[in-house]
Design a protein around this motif. Structure first.
Motif, PDB file in Angstrom:
ATOM      1  N   LEU A 127      38.166   0.462 -28.756  1.00  0.00           N
ATOM      2  CA  LEU A 127      37.299   1.063 -27.742  1.00  0.00           C
ATOM      3  C   LEU A 127      35.918   0.410 -27.767  1.00  0.00           C
ATOM      4  O   LEU A 127      35.357   0.067 -26.739  1.00  0.00           O
ATOM      5  CB  LEU A 127      37.185   2.568 -28.013  1.00  0.00           C
ATOM      6  N   LEU A 128      35.392   0.219 -28.977  1.00  0.00           N
ATOM      7  CA  LEU A 128      34.057  -0.369 -29.091  1.00  0.00           C
ATOM      8  C   LEU A 128      34.064  -1.856 -28.767  1.00  0.00           C
ATOM      9  O   LEU A 128      33.062  -2.427 -28.369  1.00  0.00           O
ATOM     10  CB  LEU A 128      33.518  -0.147 -30.513  1.00  0.00           C
ATOM     11  N   LEU A 129      35.243  -2.474 -28.962  1.00  0.00           N
ATOM     12  CA  LEU A 129      35.323  -3.931 -28.730  1.00  0.00           C
ATOM     13  C   LEU A 129      35.800  -4.250 -27.320  1.00  0.00           C
ATOM     14  O   LEU A 129      36.108  -5.390 -27.010  1.00  0.00           O
ATOM     15  CB  LEU A 129      36.309  -4.550 -29.731  1.00  0.00           C
ATOM     16  N   ARG A 130      35.870  -3.218 -26.447  1.00  0.00           N
ATOM     17  CA  ARG A 130      36.562  -3.437 -25.174  1.00  0.00           C
ATOM     18  C   ARG A 130      35.898  -4.480 -24.295  1.00  0.00           C
ATOM     19  O   ARG A 130      36.543  -5.055 -23.425  1.00  0.00           O
ATOM     20  CB  ARG A 130      36.725  -2.125 -24.411  1.00  0.00           C
ATOM     21  N   ASN A 131      34.596  -4.730 -24.522  1.00  0.00           N
ATOM     22  CA  ASN A 131      33.941  -5.724 -23.675  1.00  0.00           C
ATOM     23  C   ASN A 131      33.763  -7.054 -24.399  1.00  0.00           C
ATOM     24  O   ASN A 131      33.019  -7.914 -23.946  1.00  0.00           O
ATOM     25  CB  ASN A 131      32.582  -5.196 -23.211  1.00  0.00           C
TER      26      ASN A 131
END
Ligand code: ADP
Ligand code: MG
Lengths: 304, 322, 243
Positions: C104-108
């Motif tokens: 989720l935190l790495l989604r971008n």
């Protein structure tokens, strides 16, 4: 007995679709949205209109698919209707809910949602008439699935159930496999942490309305296909859908899906002991039972 | 002329009866922040309760207790209170959506029960066999209605006075404290849930009184009288009058009831024949627009409380007591 | 004079407009150093961190990140400024798996996603082993590591940590704090709120003491560790009421 069970499952799938969107919006925006079921009506009528348009534009689209009364035109219309109903949900939010929210009236939102429901329901009545309508005038005979126990099912009912299950399974894949799904779940669990994790809450609210509206539209069309369309369709389904969210625990998407089936089945099985006139009151009894036995529902969390 | 006065008496009686229900709602919503989505159920419990307890024996349904009228009325109010206790007990500690949904559900279920349980309520035909109190002496005409109006107005004033006293009492201050900040109130060692439950019950008992009077006035009640639209009308009255303000609540009741009757009359008179079927829909849309419009543009209501005056008044009041 | 990563100047902030909790608080954190904030309960430590992160409205004063004014950022855009925040409690999504929390935190992160995920797992091997478990099933210490890993996922230049050792066993607390220290080797600046004053002072570079929403004392951590007044108030000497 078996017939009631099967009927309950069929209705249940429709309630589940409605309850998923309701529970998400209710959890995220923290208000009981009494206008959610009107999205089912919007969806049902929207599909009726586009079904007519497609048939008029290209006649072969009016052909029925296999043993169903469903036409190619209506299947296309379902997709359009889901999109338009999702859009309507956002529009209603922008016009009414977002403004009441901005004034800090968390509790006033419930009032506003009743007002919105009344306006939508009666505008639909004025526009399309108070009479009952059907997607198809053709009479489709029910299939006898078995004689002992006697079991009757209409092909349209099987289609609706399968389509509803496919839609729910697709949504499950989104929730469990995509980062978009993770963000939906993250926002549901802890909005503030979601925000510091870079999730834009306003964008999520918009997406939740689109999904909720789309699922509601599908539910509305499936209801119209297996029963009938009328302007009070939303009003009649409102309490069962609320019951489904409470059975599942407000905020739980999977709970809402399961709750829909449970409410559908319980309401139908109750007809074995109660006269059918009482069926509108069944969801309330289910709500009472849940509140007495397990107020947080199946998957709900303890929270104020 | 006498026709006009008769009509005015009729109108004022119904508006005053509904005002009582709006006052009950104001205690719940305006002073305690409790959302009651099923006003009509508590109103209906009062109505059915009063007629069943006070009515003559009927073969078709329950009744025939022929209780002394005030007792029948109180019995009806207790029915409403009992229902509020059950719903409140189950939901008051949960987040507020539960109360909203459960009260809405109780209204649906109550109407459904009254429509179907013929042995209890006479079913769709309604409940008959009630003789209006003192009707043997006063007859059925103009005099009776005028005296009944006075009776209703006395009860309206009594309810108003009672609520004004209640919200100025320590209990009332506690209610508002909980509304503003539940945790702070909790730290005072009071259980907010109990206090809110009491408010829900008192408000519902008042709605029951309103329903009892309504049924007495018509000497009849049927499921047609307890449709969800009544809940919305009563809300609209409170929202227009200004939640939290008892005078405004009464003013809102008269205003909305006048607007409702006038719009019904106007539509039935002037709408084209083919539209007659839809006059109900148009009125419902109007009520919906009133509710949404007020919340958007004038959430404090048309008659907002003049805070400065009431506060200095209260201050004086306190001084006198010291 | 080494360079300042983040600076708060005369911050006034609170939860309701009429009632400021922070009354003109100032602080500076140097790049790649650990700056610790201590003070009695209710002093406003968490509030200060939240004000920097945009979760509490700053009514006057400024927050400067490498000299750029970032006062009142939208909390979801904080990561874009290179700022990460680890809340005091509820700092992981319990209903998601560990892997999903990090994804989720790495989604971008685009193409770098899997390499960054692997790098995080290398830093926190226990998380890699349990990556498919629900984060809610982790022990307290592992939860804090996950929370720190989530903060690191956005490649921040400054991490704000609110009592990462609260509720942990002494051993786990020590591990978490040491890990925070090690992060500075990668050039990350750490602002740490701590209750374990002694432990925190030992590994911090600079320390601020807050009480009642105001700056009290500040100075190099080792000086404060040796300061008799500080020792008396905060390091388990005679109990004295907070100033
Ligand atoms: N969400 C909140 N709403 C209102 N007041 C709060 C809130 N959180 C903390 N406070 C108040 O702010 C003050 C400082 O709290 P906090 O910053 O959490 O202290 P610390 O972290 O130093 O223990 C306390 O008086 C506390 O009561
Ligand atoms: Mg703190």
């Amino acid at each position: 007995m078996i017939q009631h069970l099967v009927d309950g499952i069929l209705v249940g799938s429709i309630l589940s679709l409605g309850a998923i969107g309701l529970t998400m919006a209710m959890h995220m925006l923290r208000f009981a949205n009494f206008s959610h079921a009107e999205l089912l009506s919007i969806g049902a009528y929207c599909a009726l209109v586009f079904d007519g348009v497609f048939k008029a534009v290209y006649t072969p689209l009016g052909d029925v698919i296999g043993p169903l009364s469903l036409t190619w035109a209506l299947s296309l219309a379902i997709v359009i209707s889901m999109a338009i109903t999702g859009g309507s949900a956002i529009l209603i939010d922008r016009l009414v809910f977002a403004r009441v929210r901005a004034k800090g009236g968390e509790l006033s939102m419930v009032f506003a949602s009743f007002g919105v429901a009344m306006i939508i329901r009666n505008v639909l009545g004025l526009t399309f008439g108070l009479k009952v309508q059907l997607y198809s005038q053709d009479i489709v005979f029910a299939m006898v699935l078995s004689r002992d126990p006697f079991l009757l099912v209409k092909p349209d009912q099987i289609f609706s159930l399968v389509a509803a299950l496919i839609i729910m399974f697709a949504f499950h894949l989104v929730l469990s496999r995509t980062t978009f799904g993770y963000s939906l779940r993250a926002v549901a669990e802890n909005p503030q942490l979601a925000q510091v994790s870079g999730i834009n809450l306003n964008r999520m609210i918009t997406l939740i309305w689109i999904i909720g509206g789309g699922l509601a539209a599908a539910a509305g069309v499936f209801y119209g296909l297996t029963n009938q369309i009328n302007p009070v369709l939303g009003r009649d389904l409102l309490l069962p859908i609320f019951a489904a969210t409470i059975v599942g625990g407000i905020g739980s998407i999977y709970g809402a899906a399961l709750g829909g089936f449970l409410v559908g089945i319980a309401s139908n099985l109750a007809l074995l002991i109660l006269p059918s006139g009482y069926s509108p009151a069944m969801p309330f009894l289910i709500i009472l039972a849940v509140l007495i036995i397990r107020p947080t529902g199946l998957f709900g969390e303890e929270r104020q | 002329m006498i026709g006009l006065i008769s009509y005015l008496i009729f109108f004022t009686t119904v508006a005053a009866i509904l005002s009582i229900a709006v006052l009950g709602l104001n205690l719940q919503w305006g002073n305690s922040g409790l959302f009651n989505g099923g006003v009509v159920a508590f109103f209906g419990a009062g109505a059915y309760g009063t007629l069943i307890l006070g009515g003559t024996a009927q073969s078709a349904h329950l009744g025939g207790f022929e209780l002394f009228y005030p007792l029948a009325l109180i019995g009806g109010m207790m029915c409403a209170g009992l229902m509020a206790w059950v719903v409140g007990k189950l939901t008051i500690r949960l987040r507020h959506d539960y109360l909203a949904i459960a009260t809405f559900g109780v209204a649906v279920a109550f109407e459904n029960l009254m429509r179907n349980a013929e042995g209890l309520s006479g079913g769709a035909q309604g409940l008959r066999g009630f003789e209006r109190p003192l009707h043997a002496w006063l007859g059925d005409g103009f005099t009776y209605n005028a005296i009944f109006l006075v009776f209703v107005l006395i009860l309206l004033i009594a309810t108003y006075r009672f609520l004004e006293l209640l919200i100025r009492s320590p209990y009332g201050r506690l209610l508002r404290a909980i509304r503003e900040d539940e945790t702070a109130a909790q730290s005072l060692g009071k259980d907010p849930a109990k206090i809110r439950l009491a408010s829900l019950i008192i408000g519902s008992v008042i709605m029951g009184l309103s329903g009892g009077l309504y049924a007495t006035f018509y000497a009849f009640i049927s499921p047609q009288d307890i449709l969800p639209i009544l809940t919305f009308q009563i809300w609209a009255m409170l929202i227009v009058g200004g939640a939290g303000n008892n005078k405004g609540a009464v003013a809102g009741a008269f205003l909305i009831w006048a607007a409702w009757t006038a719009s019904g009359w106007g539509l039935s008179r002037f709408a084209p024949l083919e539209m007659q079927l839809y006059t109900g829909s148009i009125q419902f849309i109007l009520i919906g627009l009133v509710i949404v419009g007020m919340l958007l543009w004038r959430p404090q209501g048309l008659f907002p409380e003049k805070l400065v005056i009431s506060q200095s008044g209260r201050a004086k009041h306190v001084k006198n007591r010291e | 004079m080494s360079d300042i990563a983040i600076e708060a100047r005369n911050i006034v902030a609170g939860y309701v407009p009429e009632l400021p909790i922070l009354k003109r608080v100032s602080m500076q954190a140097e790049t790649a150093k650990v700056t610790v904030i201590i003070g009695p309960n209710g002093a406003g430590k968490s509030t200060l961190i939240k004000a920097i992160a945009g979760l509490v409205k700053v009514t006057s004063g400024q927050v400067l990140l490498k000299g750029e004014d970032v006062t009142n950022p939208r909390p979801d855009q904080m990561g874009g400024y290179g700022l990460a925040y680890v809340p005091q409690s509820d700092n992981i999504f319990r209903s998601l798996t560990i892997r999903q929390n990090l994804d989720l935190l790495l989604r971008n992160a685009g193409a770098e996603r899997s390499s960054r995920l692997n790098a995080l797992f290398e830093q926190f091997p226990p998380l890699a082993d349990k990556q498919h478990q629900k984060a809610g099933s982790l022990s307290g210490g592992q939860r804090q590591f996950l929370a720190v890993a989530m903060a690191l996922a956005v490649n921040p230049s400054v991490i704000l940590m609110d009592e990462p050792s609260a509720g942990l066993s002494p051993k786990a607390a020590q591990e978490v704090l040491e890990h925070a220290r090690q992060l500075t080797a990668q050039g990350v600046s750490i602002i740490l709120v701590e209750q374990n004053v002694k432990q925190a002072l030992r590994l911090a570079d600079h320390c601020y003491i807050l009480a009642d929403g105001r700056n009290q004392i500040d100075g190099p951590a080792e000086d404060l560790l040796g300061d008799p007044v500080v020792a008396q108030i905060y390091l388990g000497g005679k109990r004295v009421a907070a100033p």
